[in-house]
Motif scaffolding. Structure first.
Motif, PDB file in Angstrom:
ATOM      1  N   PRO A 308      -6.774   1.343   1.837  1.00 34.91           N
ATOM      2  CA  PRO A 308      -6.705   2.780   2.835  1.00 34.91           C
ATOM      3  C   PRO A 308      -7.995   3.331   2.428  1.00 34.91           C
ATOM      4  CG  PRO A 308      -4.796   2.994   1.799  1.00 34.91           C
ATOM      5  CD  PRO A 308      -5.453   1.152   1.309  1.00 34.91           C
ATOM      6  N   ARG A 309      -8.450   3.845   3.187  1.00 35.36           N
ATOM      7  CA  ARG A 309      -9.247   4.808   2.637  1.00 35.36           C
ATOM      8  C   ARG A 309      -8.933   6.163   2.164  1.00 35.36           C
ATOM      9  NH1 ARG A 309     -13.073   8.017   6.570  1.00 35.36           N
ATOM     10  NH2 ARG A 309     -14.475   8.376   4.789  1.00 35.36           N
ATOM     11  N   PRO A 310      -9.869   6.875   0.819  1.00 33.12           N
ATOM     12  CA  PRO A 310      -9.288   7.946   0.263  1.00 33.12           C
ATOM     13  C   PRO A 310      -7.961   8.874   1.116  1.00 33.12           C
ATOM     14  CG  PRO A 310     -11.266   8.171  -0.188  1.00 33.12           C
ATOM     15  CD  PRO A 310     -10.702   6.611   0.743  1.00 33.12           C
ATOM     16  N   GLY A 311      -6.545   9.323   0.820  1.00 28.17           N
ATOM     17  CA  GLY A 311      -6.365  10.389   1.381  1.00 28.17           C
ATOM     18  C   GLY A 311      -5.272   9.782   2.106  1.00 28.17           C
ATOM     19  N   ALA A 312      -5.169   8.550   2.596  1.00 29.02           N
ATOM     20  CA  ALA A 312      -5.027   7.970   3.593  1.00 29.02           C
ATOM     21  C   ALA A 312      -3.434   7.785   3.268  1.00 29.02           C
ATOM     22  CB  ALA A 312      -5.464   6.768   3.749  1.00 29.02           C
ATOM     23  N   VAL A 313      -2.571   8.750   4.431  1.00 34.29           N
ATOM     24  CA  VAL A 313      -1.105   8.023   4.315  1.00 34.29           C
ATOM     25  C   VAL A 313      -0.961   6.373   3.466  1.00 34.29           C
ATOM     26  CG1 VAL A 313       1.793   7.609   5.480  1.00 34.29           C
ATOM     27  CG2 VAL A 313       0.112  10.004   5.831  1.00 34.29           C
ATOM     28  N   ARG A 314      -0.205   6.749   2.716  1.00 31.53           N
ATOM     29  CA  ARG A 314       0.283   4.957   1.848  1.00 31.53           C
ATOM     30  C   ARG A 314       1.126   4.899   2.053  1.00 31.53           C
ATOM     31  NH1 ARG A 314      -3.915   2.927  -1.279  1.00 31.53           N
ATOM     32  NH2 ARG A 314      -5.872   4.778  -1.807  1.00 31.53           N
ATOM     33  N   SER A 315       1.964   3.488   2.173  1.00 32.55           N
ATOM     34  CA  SER A 315       3.176   2.811   1.892  1.00 32.55           C
ATOM     35  C   SER A 315       3.540   1.278   0.933  1.00 32.55           C
ATOM     36  CB  SER A 315       3.802   2.585   3.421  1.00 32.55           C
ATOM     37  OG  SER A 315       5.335   1.977   3.868  1.00 32.55           O
ATOM     38  N   ASP A 316       2.104   1.737   0.575  1.00 30.06           N
ATOM     39  CA  ASP A 316       2.109   0.890  -1.389  1.00 30.06           C
ATOM     40  C   ASP A 316       0.919   0.919  -2.106  1.00 30.06           C
ATOM     41  OD1 ASP A 316      -0.622  -0.160  -0.350  1.00 30.06           O
ATOM     42  OD2 ASP A 316       0.413  -2.606   0.760  1.00 30.06           O
ATOM     43  N   LEU A 317       0.904   0.550  -3.385  1.00 28.23           N
ATOM     44  CA  LEU A 317       0.502   0.601  -4.886  1.00 28.23           C
ATOM     45  C   LEU A 317      -1.165  -0.068  -4.207  1.00 28.23           C
ATOM     46  CD1 LEU A 317       2.954   0.600  -7.606  1.00 28.23           C
ATOM     47  CD2 LEU A 317       2.367   2.503  -5.575  1.00 28.23           C
ATOM     48  N   ILE A 318      -0.812  -1.264  -2.778  1.00 25.38           N
ATOM     49  CA  ILE A 318      -2.077  -1.543  -3.457  1.00 25.38           C
ATOM     50  C   ILE A 318      -3.522  -0.999  -2.816  1.00 25.38           C
ATOM     51  CG2 ILE A 318      -3.124  -3.978  -2.512  1.00 25.38           C
ATOM     52  CD1 ILE A 318      -0.469  -4.997  -2.514  1.00 25.38           C
ATOM     53  N   GLN A 319      -4.878  -0.856  -2.979  1.00 25.94           N
ATOM     54  CA  GLN A 319      -5.890  -0.429  -2.909  1.00 25.94           C
ATOM     55  C   GLN A 319      -7.348  -1.492  -2.341  1.00 25.94           C
ATOM     56  OE1 GLN A 319      -7.377   2.487  -1.683  1.00 25.94           O
ATOM     57  NE2 GLN A 319      -8.872   1.492  -1.081  1.00 25.94           N
ATOM     58  N   ALA A 320      -7.270  -1.750  -1.705  1.00 23.74           N
ATOM     59  CA  ALA A 320      -8.593  -3.183  -0.904  1.00 23.74           C
ATOM     60  C   ALA A 320      -9.580  -2.748  -1.195  1.00 23.74           C
ATOM     61  CB  ALA A 320      -8.053  -3.603  -0.355  1.00 23.74           C
TER      62      ALA A 320
END
Length: 423
Positions: A308-320
Motif C-alpha cells: 500500500p501507499r505510505p500511511g494507508a490502513v494496513r492489515s498485514d506487514l507486507i510492503q510491495a
C-alpha cells in the motif's frame, strides 16, 4: 557522495512520516495489554516453561500456551505447536482436518499464496493434495481493484460450500490486504447464506496489526506461523490454529492422529521462547509497520509504484514495490542481505524453492531461518517484478538497509539518485 544523498532522502521521508510513526507506536500499548491480560488470566509462572517428554500427555506448559493464544486471538480454542513447520503446514492441517471427500472449498480472495497451490491440487500430482482426496475447489477472482468480488461471491454461494478460504495478506499479489472489519463483513454474508459453511482465514502476517482478530468478527478458524508476527522474532519454529474448539481439534487430528488430537506432543522446552516472543510481538509489529511505511515512502518518492501507499490502513506487514526489472529485484535483495545480521557475506541468487511456482530471490539474513518478521525481502522472478518487503525489529535497521539498496541501485544505473529532488 551517493550514500549521503540516499541517507538525506531517507531522513526526509522519515521526518515527514514522524506523526504516522508516533501513531503506530501509540497502538502498542493496547495490544500489549491484551497479551499481558492473557498471561495474568492464565496465571503464567516459570513452571510453565518446562515441557514433558515423549507423548507430552498433560503438558501444563503446552496447554497454558494454547489458552493464552486463544485469548489473544479472541478464539474459543487454539493449538500452538512446534511440530508445525510453517504457516502453510498449519493451514494444511486445518484443511485436511476439516474437509472430507465430496466437500467444496471456495477461495474468495482469488488464487491462494503459491505454497498452497500444491496442497489444493492446482499444481503437481500424486502427492496427496485435496484434489487427490476428492475435494472440489473453486475460486472467486478479485476485482480489478484487488478487492473481493461480492457479486461473484454471492453467485458462488448458490452451490453448497463446506469451507470458504480467506487470505488476509496480499501474498505475492498486488492488492490491499483485507482488514479485520472486511473479514467480519464477509463472514457475516457467508453465514447468512450458508450457516454451516466454515469461514477459514489464512492469518499469516496479520496478527496484532489491528485492534482485533478475525475470530472476534465471525471467522470460524484461523491459522498462521510463529516465525512471523506472533513469534516476536523469538520463537524458533512452529505455527498455530485457533477458532472453534471442534475445528481446532479436527486440525490437530491431522497433525497427530485421530483420537490424540491436541492432547499429545511435547513443547521441546520452548514454551518460554514462544511466550516471550508473544510478549515482544506488539512492539515488533509496530516497528515493522513503521518500516513498511518508510519503504513505501522512499520508493514512491523515487517514482516507483507501491502497495500500500505510505500511511494507508494496513492489515498485514507486507510492503510491495513494483521495481519493474529482475536486475532491480536482485540488486535490492543483495543490498538488504549485505545489511543483515546473519549471512551478510552471502549473495542471494534466484533459485527454486519447495512449494513455489517461480524461481525466487530472497534476502533474509535472520537469526531464525525463514523468519520474515526479522526484516526480509523476496520476490518471484516474474513480471511485473514486484518486490515484497516484510518485518523489521527496529526502524534503524530498515533505514540502514534502505540506504544500502538506494546506493546499489544508483551504482547499477537503475535509478539516478543525485538528481532526485529531496523535499
Amino acid at each position: 557522495m551517493t550514500s549521503a544523498i540516499a541517507r538525506k532522502l531517507i531522513d526526509s521521508v522519515s521526518q515527514q512520516q514522524a506523526p504516522l510513526a508516533a501513531q503506530r507506536t501509540s497502538a502498542v500499548e493496547q495490544r500489549l495489554q491484551r497479551v499481558l491480560a492473557a498471561f495474568a488470566a492464565e496465571r503464567l509462572g516459570t513452571q510453565h516453561f518446562a515441557s514433558l517428554t515423549g507423548y507430552g500427555h498433560g503438558d501444563q506448559g503446552r496447554d497454558l500456551v494454547d489458552r493464552v493464544f486463544a485469548r489473544v486471538l479472541g478464539a474459543e480454542a487454539a493449538a500452538v505447536r512446534m511440530q508445525f513447520v510453517s504457516g502453510t503446514h498449519a493451514i494444511t492441517a486445518a484443511l485436511f482436518g476439516v474437509l472430507r471427500p465430496g466437500d467444496r472449498l471456495l477461495s474468495i480472495t482469488g488464487r491462494p499464496y503459491d505454497t498452497l497451490e500444491e496442497v489444493i491440487g492446482l499444481r503437481g500430482t500424486g502427492q496427496g493434495s485435496l484434489a487427490d482426496f476428492g475435494i472440489d475447489y473453486d475460486e472467486v477472482p478479485l476485482t480489478p481493484e484487488g478487492v473481493v468480488d461480492r457479486v461473484g461471491l454471492d453467485q458462488a454461494l448458490a452451490l453448497p460450500q463446506r469451507m470458504v478460504l480467506i487470505q488476509r495478506s496480499c501474498g505475492y499479489s498486488w492488492r490491499p490486504s483485507l482488514s479485520v472489519k472486511e473479514i467480519g463483513e464477509l463472514c457475516a454474508l457467508i453465514h447468512a447464506r450458508q450457516p454451516d459453511c466454515i469461514c477459514f482465514v489464512d492469518n499469516c502476517y496479520g496478527e496484532l496489526v489491528q485492534d482485533c482478530e478475525p475470530p472476534e468478527v465471525g471467522a470460524d478458524l484461523v491459522a498462521g506461523s510463529l516465525i512471523k508476527n506472533l513469534g516476536g522474532t523469538i520463537a524458533p519454529t512452529g505455527g498455530y490454529v485457533a477458532g472453534r474448539a471442534d475445528l481446532v481439534d479436527q486440525a490437530c487430528c491431522r497433525l497427530t492422529a485421530p483420537g490424540i488430537g491436541r492432547e499429545g506432543g511435547t513443547g521441546f522446552d520452548l514454551q518460554r521462547l514462544v511466550l516471550q516472543g508473544l510478549f515482544l510481538a506488539p512492539q515488533m509489529v509496530a516497528e515493522a509497520l513503521i518500516g513498511a511505511d518508510l519503504v513505501a515512502g522512499v520508493f514512491e518518492r523515487l517514482g516507483f509504484a507501491v502497495q500500500p501507499r505510505p500511511g494507508a490502513v494496513r492489515s498485514d506487514l507486507i510492503q510491495a514495490v513494483c521495481l519493474g526489472s529482475p536486475e532491480a529485484l536482485k540488486t535490492v535483495c543483495r543490498a538488504f542481505q549485505a545489511c543483515s545480521p546473519v549471512g551478510a557475506y552471502l549473495d542471494p541468487v534466484p533459485a527454486s524453492m519447495p512449494g513455489y511456482a517461480s524461481d525466487l530471490v530472497m534476502a533474509g539474513g535472520t537469526f531464525i531461518d525463514g523468519s520474515t518478521s526479522e526484516f526480509s525481502a523476496d520476490a518471484p522472478l516474474r513480471e511485473p517484478f514486484n518486490l515484497f518487503v516484510q518485518g523489521g525489529t527496529h526502524r534503524a535497521h530498515i533505514q540502514l538497509a534502505l540506504a544500502e539498496a538506494l546506493t546499489a541501485l544508483d551504482a547499477a544505473g537503475l535509478i539516478n539518485l543525485p538528481q532526485t529532488e529531496i523535499i
